[in-house]
Design a protein around this motif. Structure first.
Motif, PDB file in Angstrom:
ATOM      1  N   ILE A 124       8.518   6.553  -8.300  1.00 43.95           N
ATOM      2  CA  ILE A 124       8.881   6.278  -6.916  1.00 43.95           C
ATOM      3  C   ILE A 124       8.035   5.116  -6.424  1.00 43.95           C
ATOM      4  CG2 ILE A 124       9.062   7.231  -4.585  1.00 43.95           C
ATOM      5  CD1 ILE A 124       9.251  10.012  -5.846  1.00 43.95           C
ATOM      6  N   LEU A 125       8.686   4.105  -5.884  1.00 45.73           N
ATOM      7  CA  LEU A 125       7.982   2.935  -5.354  1.00 45.73           C
ATOM      8  C   LEU A 125       8.148   2.887  -3.841  1.00 45.73           C
ATOM      9  CD1 LEU A 125       9.472   1.991  -8.258  1.00 45.73           C
ATOM     10  CD2 LEU A 125       8.163  -0.074  -7.748  1.00 45.73           C
ATOM     11  N   PRO A 126       7.099   2.469  -3.099  1.00 47.94           N
ATOM     12  CA  PRO A 126       7.258   2.316  -1.656  1.00 47.94           C
ATOM     13  C   PRO A 126       8.250   1.201  -1.353  1.00 47.94           C
ATOM     14  CG  PRO A 126       5.190   1.350  -2.381  1.00 47.94           C
ATOM     15  CD  PRO A 126       5.770   2.064  -3.568  1.00 47.94           C
ATOM     16  N   ARG A 127       8.969   1.347  -0.256  1.00 46.20           N
ATOM     17  CA  ARG A 127       9.935   0.311   0.120  1.00 46.20           C
ATOM     18  C   ARG A 127       9.196  -1.022   0.282  1.00 46.20           C
ATOM     19  NH1 ARG A 127       7.595  -1.802   4.575  1.00 46.20           N
ATOM     20  NH2 ARG A 127       6.855  -0.180   5.984  1.00 46.20           N
ATOM     21  N   TYR A 128       9.921  -2.103  -0.021  1.00 56.15           N
ATOM     22  CA  TYR A 128       9.325  -3.435   0.079  1.00 56.15           C
ATOM     23  C   TYR A 128       9.478  -4.001   1.475  1.00 56.15           C
ATOM     24  CZ  TYR A 128       9.113  -3.482  -5.072  1.00 56.15           C
ATOM     25  OH  TYR A 128       8.844  -3.202  -6.391  1.00 56.15           O
ATOM     26  N   ASP A 184      10.723   5.086  -1.829  1.00 59.43           N
ATOM     27  CA  ASP A 184      10.127   5.849  -0.729  1.00 59.43           C
ATOM     28  C   ASP A 184      10.113   4.974   0.527  1.00 59.43           C
ATOM     29  OD1 ASP A 184       8.710   7.802   0.746  1.00 59.43           O
ATOM     30  OD2 ASP A 184       6.789   6.871   0.222  1.00 59.43           O
ATOM     31  N   TYR A 185      10.393   5.604   1.650  1.00 55.62           N
ATOM     32  CA  TYR A 185      10.224   4.917   2.929  1.00 55.62           C
ATOM     33  C   TYR A 185       9.803   5.959   3.956  1.00 55.62           C
ATOM     34  CZ  TYR A 185      14.685   6.771   4.706  1.00 55.62           C
ATOM     35  OH  TYR A 185      15.688   7.611   5.137  1.00 55.62           O
ATOM     36  N   GLU A 186       9.414   5.504   5.130  1.00 57.77           N
ATOM     37  CA  GLU A 186       8.815   6.397   6.114  1.00 57.77           C
ATOM     38  C   GLU A 186       9.729   7.558   6.504  1.00 57.77           C
ATOM     39  OE1 GLU A 186       6.742   2.415   6.533  1.00 57.77           O
ATOM     40  OE2 GLU A 186       8.710   3.204   5.957  1.00 57.77           O
ATOM     41  N   GLY A 187      11.023   7.361   6.450  1.00 57.96           N
ATOM     42  CA  GLY A 187      11.965   8.418   6.814  1.00 57.96           C
ATOM     43  C   GLY A 187      12.308   9.367   5.684  1.00 57.96           C
ATOM     44  N   MET A 188      11.695   9.166   4.521  1.00 64.30           N
ATOM     45  CA  MET A 188      11.917  10.073   3.386  1.00 64.30           C
ATOM     46  C   MET A 188      11.122  11.339   3.658  1.00 64.30           C
ATOM     47  SD  MET A 188      13.574  10.222   0.439  1.00 64.30           S
ATOM     48  CE  MET A 188      13.714   8.689  -0.470  1.00 64.30           C
ATOM     49  N   ASP A 189      11.688  12.192   4.508  1.00 58.95           N
ATOM     50  CA  ASP A 189      10.966  13.345   5.032  1.00 58.95           C
ATOM     51  C   ASP A 189      11.933  14.510   5.139  1.00 58.95           C
ATOM     52  OD1 ASP A 189       9.567  15.218   6.779  1.00 58.95           O
ATOM     53  OD2 ASP A 189       8.213  13.554   7.238  1.00 58.95           O
ATOM     54  N   ASP A 248       0.852  -1.179   0.000  1.00 59.83           N
ATOM     55  CA  ASP A 248       0.000   0.000   0.000  1.00 59.83           C
ATOM     56  C   ASP A 248       0.893   1.235   0.000  1.00 59.83           C
ATOM     57  OD1 ASP A 248      -2.190   1.608  -0.001  1.00 59.83           O
ATOM     58  OD2 ASP A 248      -3.052   0.842   1.859  1.00 59.83           O
ATOM     59  N   THR A 249       0.284   2.382  -0.217  1.00 61.03           N
ATOM     60  CA  THR A 249       1.040   3.624  -0.107  1.00 61.03           C
ATOM     61  C   THR A 249       1.554   3.777   1.313  1.00 61.03           C
ATOM     62  OG1 THR A 249      -0.980   4.841   0.420  1.00 61.03           O
ATOM     63  CG2 THR A 249      -0.336   4.715  -1.908  1.00 61.03           C
ATOM     64  N   LEU A 250       2.643   4.477   1.479  1.00 61.09           N
ATOM     65  CA  LEU A 250       3.195   4.719   2.810  1.00 61.09           C
ATOM     66  C   LEU A 250       2.590   5.985   3.402  1.00 61.09           C
ATOM     67  CD1 LEU A 250       6.955   3.805   2.263  1.00 61.09           C
ATOM     68  CD2 LEU A 250       5.126   2.388   3.223  1.00 61.09           C
ATOM     69  N   PRO A 251       2.517   6.075   4.730  1.00 66.29           N
ATOM     70  CA  PRO A 251       1.864   7.216   5.377  1.00 66.29           C
ATOM     71  C   PRO A 251       2.431   8.560   4.911  1.00 66.29           C
ATOM     72  CG  PRO A 251       2.335   5.505   6.986  1.00 66.29           C
ATOM     73  CD  PRO A 251       3.002   5.077   5.714  1.00 66.29           C
ATOM     74  N   ALA A 252       1.539   9.481   4.634  1.00 67.16           N
ATOM     75  CA  ALA A 252       1.866  10.876   4.307  1.00 67.16           C
ATOM     76  C   ALA A 252       2.801  10.998   3.110  1.00 67.16           C
ATOM     77  CB  ALA A 252       2.472  11.577   5.530  1.00 67.16           C
ATOM     78  N   GLY A 304      17.707  -1.806   9.747  1.00 65.27           N
ATOM     79  CA  GLY A 304      16.806  -0.678   9.558  1.00 65.27           C
ATOM     80  C   GLY A 304      16.870  -0.040   8.192  1.00 65.27           C
ATOM     81  N   THR A 305      17.722  -0.566   7.301  1.00 67.89           N
ATOM     82  CA  THR A 305      17.840  -0.016   5.953  1.00 67.89           C
ATOM     83  C   THR A 305      16.676  -0.480   5.082  1.00 67.89           C
ATOM     84  OG1 THR A 305      20.251  -0.019   6.106  1.00 67.89           O
ATOM     85  CG2 THR A 305      19.296   0.100   3.901  1.00 67.89           C
ATOM     86  N   PRO A 306      15.981   0.432   4.429  1.00 70.41           N
ATOM     87  CA  PRO A 306      14.899   0.007   3.540  1.00 70.41           C
ATOM     88  C   PRO A 306      15.457  -0.622   2.264  1.00 70.41           C
ATOM     89  CG  PRO A 306      15.206   2.367   3.379  1.00 70.41           C
ATOM     90  CD  PRO A 306      16.131   1.899   4.459  1.00 70.41           C
ATOM     91  N   SER A 307      14.662  -1.471   1.651  1.00 67.89           N
ATOM     92  CA  SER A 307      15.042  -2.042   0.359  1.00 67.89           C
ATOM     93  C   SER A 307      13.780  -2.197  -0.482  1.00 67.89           C
ATOM     94  CB  SER A 307      15.739  -3.396   0.522  1.00 67.89           C
ATOM     95  OG  SER A 307      14.856  -4.350   1.083  1.00 67.89           O
ATOM     96  N   GLY A 308      13.983  -2.344  -1.791  1.00 65.38           N
ATOM     97  CA  GLY A 308      12.802  -2.403  -2.639  1.00 65.38           C
ATOM     98  C   GLY A 308      13.101  -2.700  -4.078  1.00 65.38           C
ATOM     99  N   GLY A 309      12.364  -2.029  -4.957  1.00 66.37           N
ATOM    100  CA  GLY A 309      12.387  -2.335  -6.383  1.00 66.37           C
ATOM    101  C   GLY A 309      13.439  -1.563  -7.144  1.00 66.37           C
ATOM    102  N   PRO A 310      13.178  -1.263  -8.419  1.00 61.45           N
ATOM    103  CA  PRO A 310      14.159  -0.582  -9.269  1.00 61.45           C
ATOM    104  C   PRO A 310      14.607   0.744  -8.660  1.00 61.45           C
ATOM    105  CG  PRO A 310      12.312  -1.385 -10.576  1.00 61.45           C
ATOM    106  CD  PRO A 310      11.927  -1.579  -9.142  1.00 61.45           C
TER     107      PRO A 310
END
Length: 527
Positions: free
Chosen positions: A149-153, A177-182, A58-62, A159-165
């Motif tokens: 931009i894809l949400p982190r998987y 994108d991850y929760e700390g992308m602020d 799902d989309t990440l908060p905010a 604590g390091t996010p990881s994900g797609g391309p």
């Protein structure tokens, strides 16, 4: 309310307006207000900004607030860097509602799980679904440049996010994108701040690729004054310490489709080539001095020079060019260039070979390239690629050849036309295989010092034997050579002056490992 918004859309139509009804967080509490958002842009073409969500996530908060604030920061950052390099009021176009600090983000729900949008190989699936969306909604796409931009998987144990391309592909670029992308983490040097710098810096770095920028690094003299080049390792410094766009970057962005508010066609085909180049080392200037002329059917705004060292045999070119140090100069008149490159600004001056990629930056955003090889010896550059004064080809003829393809005859290599060339026969089965050869009769016995060759853009030959003869029957080996695949005319001096009438190139292998061979032109010169 709806009537007022529709009226406003009509009033602002000439400013390129997009209207959307969305939920907007106040930023003060968890309360969300429903409002009518009006996205506008003063530019005709704007970055396609897509948030792509696999169907098992799902989309990440905010995310809309967080990414909007960061993209607006990035837009201003590039505007300031363009101004610093002499291009005022230029940055990429982007739909935004500045009253609420939001940018237009197209959220697309993927049809597949995250495993189908993996880092390796998953970008094509993402592109296919986004292209399908744009086909169904053509007004949503106003440019050829797309940031996905894809949400982190997941999060790794540390604590390091990881994900797609997460890379650039032509005018597409992908980020995470991850929760700390602020923006609240911008400039922090704690664990969260360091992590943010890597991922946000990475996003802006990949956006640079999506905006046509190759890798390049800062000059030695720029380390103290400007810091880290974004297109080198700026993904570890952006927001924390000085991070900048090089003059080369800005020259390319200056002709980018979404940095300009006009209706002309961008990225069309260009017919251009450097016709003469003179390279020398000036002791008094302690600099490499390049000058020359070019021909082009489309105006050249700037010339950019990428000096890419092959350190420890790392290779050169895409993803091996982070350490390329660059210069930029403006076109002189309509067909000339000149630049001085002080060697004090080169980090590597050992025996590592360099590839100089000289690029013509055309006003339609297309960049054409010519490449040349050189090296440093005893910390000084050895430059032997200056254009030679070739002898006339009047009276030359093709004496023999191993094969030729219809439309790509052997005679093309002596026609003084760099846009034509020879190709070994391939359309009739079985295709001709290595070795391939062409023998040229220059019409009279002459004493000469070397030859020139323009290798093929495709099917380029690699290892060749050069042979010569006075009678066309008995040939003597002059050189065993490797012909670089550089896209420019290369010079090869004989070990000593040779006297001959017949000249043979025997091609023994290709750069792509295939059985086909191709090159465009050959010549001979006397010093």
């Amino acid at each position: 309310m709806r009537t007022k918004i529709l009226t406003l859309c009509l009033v602002l139509a000439t400013s390129f307006v997009a209207c959307k009804k969305s939920e907007v967080a106040t930023g003060l509490t968890d309360l969300k207000l429903t409002t009518d958002t009006v996205y506008t842009s003063s530019q005709a073409r704007n970055l396609n900004l897509v948030y792509f969500v696999p169907n098992d996530l799902d989309t990440l908060p905010a995310y809309e607030r967080r990414l909007s604030e960061l993209m607006l920061w990035t837009q201003n950052y590039m505007k300031e860097e363009m101004l610093r390099n002499g291009y005022p009021n230029k940055t990429f176009g982007m739909f935004a509602d500045l009253a609420i600090n939001r940018v237009k983000i197209i959220t697309i729900r993927g049809t597949k799980p995250k495993s189908d949008y993996s880092y390796s190989g998953g970008a094509g699936n993402v592109q296919a679904e986004i292209n399908a969306y744009f086909t169904a909604n053509p007004t949503e796409k106003t440019t050829e440049h797309t940031l996905v931009i894809l949400p982190r998987y997941e999060f790794r144990p540390d604590g390091t996010p990881s994900g797609g391309p997460f890379y650039g592909m032509g005018r597409w670029c992908f980020a995470l994108d991850y929760e700390g992308m602020d923006i609240k983490n911008l400039g922090k040097s704690d664990t969260e701040g360091n992590r943010f710098s890597v991922w946000f810096g990475g996003l802006v770095h990949e956006l640079g690729h999506g905006l046509n920028l190759p890798h390049n690094c800062q000059k030695v003299s720029e380390n103290a004054t400007l810091g880290m080049a974004l297109m080198w390792a700026g993904n570890g410094t952006l927001g924390k310490s000085k991070t900048f766009l090089t003059a080369t970057d800005c020259a390319i962005l200056n002709v980018n489709q979404i940095f300009n508010n006009d209706n002309k066609t961008y990225y069309g085909a260009v017919n251009a080539r450097v016709t003469k180049i003179h390279a020398s080392y000036s002791v008094s200037k302690a600099a490499i001095v390049l000058s020359g002329r070019f021909t082009s059917n489309t105006k050249v705004n700037s010339i950019v020079y990428y000096n890419d060292p092959n350190v420890n045999n790392e290779g050169v070119g895409v993803n091996r060019d982070y350490n390329a140090v660059t210069w930029e100069s403006k076109a002189i008149g309509t067909d000339s260039f000149y630049v001085e490159m002080p060697i004090a600004d080169f980090q590597y001056k050992d025996a590592s070979p360099y590839e100089l990629r000289l690029k013509l930056v055309h006003e339609n955003g297309t960049v054409t390239e010519n490449s040349y090889g050189y090296k440093f010896v005893n910390a000084l550059p050895v430059l032997d690629f200056s254009t030679k004064d070739e002898i006339s080809k009047v009276g030359w003829s093709i004496a023999a050849f191993s094969s030729q393809q219809s439309g790509a005859a052997a005679a093309n290599v002596i026609d003084n036309n760099l846009s034509t060339g020879w190709h070994s026969q391939w359309s009739v089965s079985p295709a001709a295989t290595y070795p391939h050869f062409i023998t040229v009769d220059i019409g009279a016995v002459k004493t000469l010092d070397g030859f020139t060759i323009l290798n093929g853009d495709r099917r380029a030959v690699k290892n060749v034997d050069i042979l010569y003869s006075t009678d066309g029957i008995n040939f003597t080996l002059a050189n065993n050579l490797q012909i670089p695949k550089l896209g420019s005319i290369q010079n090869f001096a004989f070990n000593a002056p040779l006297t001959f009438r017949y000249f043979k190139i025997l091609a023994k292998s290709s750069w792509d490992g295939e059985q086909f061979a191709q090159f465009a032109e050959i010549g001979l010169y006397k010093n």
